[in-house]
Motif scaffolding. Structure first.
Motif, mmCIF file in Angstrom:
data_model
loop_
_atom_site.group_PDB
_atom_site.id
_atom_site.type_symbol
_atom_site.label_atom_id
_atom_site.label_comp_id
_atom_site.label_asym_id
_atom_site.label_seq_id
_atom_site.Cartn_x
_atom_site.Cartn_y
_atom_site.Cartn_z
ATOM 1 N N ASN A 1 0.789 -1.246 0.054
ATOM 2 C CA ASN A 1 -0.009 0.179 0.093
ATOM 3 C C ASN A 1 0.902 1.327 0.070
ATOM 4 O OD1 ASN A 1 -2.383 -1.319 0.226
ATOM 5 N ND2 ASN A 1 -2.204 -1.621 2.316
ATOM 6 N N PHE A 2 0.523 2.101 -0.888
ATOM 7 C CA PHE A 2 1.450 3.382 -1.022
ATOM 8 C C PHE A 2 0.627 4.511 -0.436
ATOM 9 C CE2 PHE A 2 3.418 0.471 -3.851
ATOM 10 C CZ PHE A 2 4.915 0.853 -3.790
ATOM 11 N N ILE A 3 1.502 5.544 0.069
ATOM 12 C CA ILE A 3 0.974 6.857 0.582
ATOM 13 C C ILE A 3 1.782 7.862 -0.227
ATOM 14 C CG2 ILE A 3 2.438 6.526 2.589
ATOM 15 C CD1 ILE A 3 -0.188 7.689 4.186
ATOM 16 N N GLU A 4 1.149 9.147 -0.234
ATOM 17 C CA GLU A 4 1.715 10.157 -0.596
ATOM 18 C C GLU A 4 2.507 10.750 0.498
ATOM 19 O OE1 GLU A 4 0.074 13.718 -3.514
ATOM 20 O OE2 GLU A 4 -1.046 13.739 -1.403
ATOM 21 N N VAL A 5 3.747 11.193 0.265
ATOM 22 C CA VAL A 5 4.773 11.866 1.042
ATOM 23 C C VAL A 5 5.322 13.067 0.354
ATOM 24 C CG1 VAL A 5 5.059 9.891 2.594
ATOM 25 C CG2 VAL A 5 6.704 10.388 0.615
ATOM 26 N N PHE A 6 5.804 13.931 1.298
ATOM 27 C CA PHE A 6 6.474 15.367 1.049
ATOM 28 C C PHE A 6 7.801 15.452 1.626
ATOM 29 C CE2 PHE A 6 1.980 15.475 0.500
ATOM 30 C CZ PHE A 6 1.599 16.103 -0.798
ATOM 31 N N ASP A 7 8.603 16.247 1.104
ATOM 32 C CA ASP A 7 9.870 16.501 1.385
ATOM 33 C C ASP A 7 9.760 17.996 2.351
ATOM 34 O OD1 ASP A 7 11.239 14.330 0.769
ATOM 35 O OD2 ASP A 7 11.855 15.303 -1.276
ATOM 36 N N VAL A 8 10.447 18.016 3.496
ATOM 37 C CA VAL A 8 10.305 19.335 4.310
ATOM 38 C C VAL A 8 11.399 20.193 3.574
ATOM 39 C CG1 VAL A 8 10.904 20.697 6.382
ATOM 40 C CG2 VAL A 8 9.595 18.550 6.295
ATOM 41 N N MET A 9 11.199 21.766 3.389
ATOM 42 C CA MET A 9 11.870 22.376 2.688
ATOM 43 C C MET A 9 11.988 23.672 3.437
ATOM 44 S SD MET A 9 12.138 20.888 -0.210
ATOM 45 C CE MET A 9 12.764 21.902 -1.454
ATOM 46 N N ASN A 10 13.335 24.115 3.531
ATOM 47 C CA ASN A 10 13.555 25.597 4.143
ATOM 48 C C ASN A 10 14.133 26.477 2.947
ATOM 49 O OD1 ASN A 10 13.287 24.688 6.625
ATOM 50 N ND2 ASN A 10 15.429 23.921 6.993
ATOM 51 N N VAL A 11 14.184 27.873 3.453
ATOM 52 C CA VAL A 11 14.424 28.530 2.293
ATOM 53 C C VAL A 11 15.757 29.261 2.372
ATOM 54 C CG1 VAL A 11 13.918 31.008 1.529
ATOM 55 C CG2 VAL A 11 11.947 29.312 1.861
ATOM 56 N N ASP A 12 16.867 29.116 1.818
ATOM 57 C CA ASP A 12 18.098 29.447 1.856
ATOM 58 C C ASP A 12 18.200 30.970 2.121
ATOM 59 O OD1 ASP A 12 20.849 30.765 1.359
ATOM 60 O OD2 ASP A 12 21.555 28.610 0.862
ATOM 61 N N ALA B 1 14.600 27.054 -2.430
ATOM 62 C CA ALA B 1 14.173 26.104 -1.410
ATOM 63 C C ALA B 1 15.051 25.100 -1.482
ATOM 64 C CB ALA B 1 12.917 25.601 -1.989
ATOM 65 N N VAL B 2 15.547 24.774 -0.161
ATOM 66 C CA VAL B 2 16.401 23.693 0.141
ATOM 67 C C VAL B 2 15.776 22.442 0.932
ATOM 68 C CG1 VAL B 2 18.855 23.158 1.250
ATOM 69 C CG2 VAL B 2 18.118 25.556 0.356
ATOM 70 N N PRO B 3 15.795 21.127 0.359
ATOM 71 C CA PRO B 3 15.313 19.988 1.156
ATOM 72 C C PRO B 3 16.384 19.863 2.467
ATOM 73 C CG PRO B 3 16.345 19.332 -0.878
ATOM 74 C CD PRO B 3 16.546 20.782 -0.905
#
Length: 72
Positions: free
Chosen positions: A3-14, A20-22
């Motif tokens: 079973n797959f689920i949608e995931v996202f990377d947290v981003m910060n701003v340089d 945007a920097v992961p």
């Protein structure tokens, strides 16, 4: 079958470049919103639900132990 689920990377701003920097943190939409993280909701990937911890974040160690044809 996985079973797959949608995931996202947290981003910060340089602060110097404004880019945007992961951060290396990946989680479900609900977990990231709950914890106040910034992420691009238009850029998602999918992972097996078994790779998530109880908080809704990707367990990178577990993900690395399983071969896969895509990148996370």
């Amino acid at each position: 079958m996985l079973n797959f689920i949608e995931v996202f990377d947290v981003m910060n701003v340089d602060p110097d470049s404004g880019e945007a920097v992961p951060t290396g943190v990946t989680g479900t939409r609900a977990a990231l919103e709950r914890d106040g993280f910034a992420f691009d909701p238009g850029v998602a990937t999918y992972c097996p639900t078994e790779w998530l911890d109880e908080r809704g974040y990707l367990d990178a160690g577990l993900a690395r132990r399983h071969p896969r044809p895509w990148g996370i």
